[in-house]
Design an enzyme around this catalytic site. Sequence first.
Site, mmCIF file in Angstrom:
data_model
loop_
_atom_site.group_PDB
_atom_site.id
_atom_site.type_symbol
_atom_site.label_atom_id
_atom_site.label_comp_id
_atom_site.label_asym_id
_atom_site.label_seq_id
_atom_site.Cartn_x
_atom_site.Cartn_y
_atom_site.Cartn_z
ATOM 1 N N GLU A 196 0.819 -1.213 0.000
ATOM 2 C CA GLU A 196 0.000 0.000 0.000
ATOM 3 C C GLU A 196 0.855 1.265 0.000
ATOM 4 O O GLU A 196 0.379 2.331 -0.396
ATOM 5 C CB GLU A 196 -0.958 -0.014 1.204
ATOM 6 C CG GLU A 196 -2.014 -1.109 1.058
ATOM 7 C CD GLU A 196 -2.813 -1.379 2.322
ATOM 8 O OE1 GLU A 196 -3.951 -1.857 2.213
ATOM 9 O OE2 GLU A 196 -2.293 -1.129 3.443
ATOM 10 N N ASP A 219 -11.656 -7.444 -2.252
ATOM 11 C CA ASP A 219 -12.422 -8.694 -2.105
ATOM 12 C C ASP A 219 -13.790 -8.340 -1.556
ATOM 13 O O ASP A 219 -14.046 -7.186 -1.233
ATOM 14 C CB ASP A 219 -11.681 -9.629 -1.133
ATOM 15 C CG ASP A 219 -11.547 -9.016 0.239
ATOM 16 O OD1 ASP A 219 -12.452 -9.208 1.060
ATOM 17 O OD2 ASP A 219 -10.548 -8.298 0.499
#
Length: 227
Positions: free
Chosen positions: A11, A195
């Site tokens: 990230e 997800d």
Amino acid sequence: MIGIMGAMTEEIEPILEYMDDLKTEQIGQNRYHTGTIGKKAVAAAYSRIGKVNAAVTASVLIERFGIEKLLFSGVAGAINKRLHIGDLIYASTLVQHDVDITAFGHPLGFIPETGDFFASDQALNAIAEEVALKLKIPLGSGVIATGDQFIADEKKKRWIAEKYKADAVEMEGAAVACVCNAFNVPFFVLRAISDAADMDAEFNFDAFLKSSAAISADFVINMVEML
Ligand code: SAH
């Protein structure tokens, strides 16, 4: 100084690629990178996963680096059916879904002298909306629920949706919100969906972590230029 935080190296790496004059310092078990993005001074770090790690890094960014605002960039599981893999959502409010002292009559998620739902900074949210409009990037907003659990289960997901009206679930946002709230530092939490917090979540997370983390990081970089 602007703080940029993620939970995982995936990230923060895409953020570092945009930074010039990079210097790196180790504090505790984390590496903090300072430098510039355009003309803006930035301190960036990933915390490692979970609420405690996130609280440490947010506190260090505020107390040691004197950041004036904090932007969090990362990935999350979708709770709201309208969110799909790669979609961006920023938190209007954040809550810890795993806090339960209801035995004493408190609502779920509530901590005395702390509260339950933390509101993110409206000025930063407005800048995000402006960036989205300007670059024609679809951007959602809503409740982000945070807990020290990877949600990969329909039943648990539905429970979080019902109890907290959450749109997305992750493991750091509300901790960052809690720290920033305590120190009066404006904050913004952005997540790209990796997800759907369901039985395919582990598989999808692994497949989409990198691409979704990059989508979120790119957006945050565009925001920094407008701050
Ligand atoms: N695969 C990693 C663990 C990832 S934990 C490993 O083995 O090292 C999931 C991370 O992504 C957390 O930082 C969390 O904030 C976010 N996240 C993405 N999908 C999530 C979900 N369904 N539930 C909880 N957190 C999720």
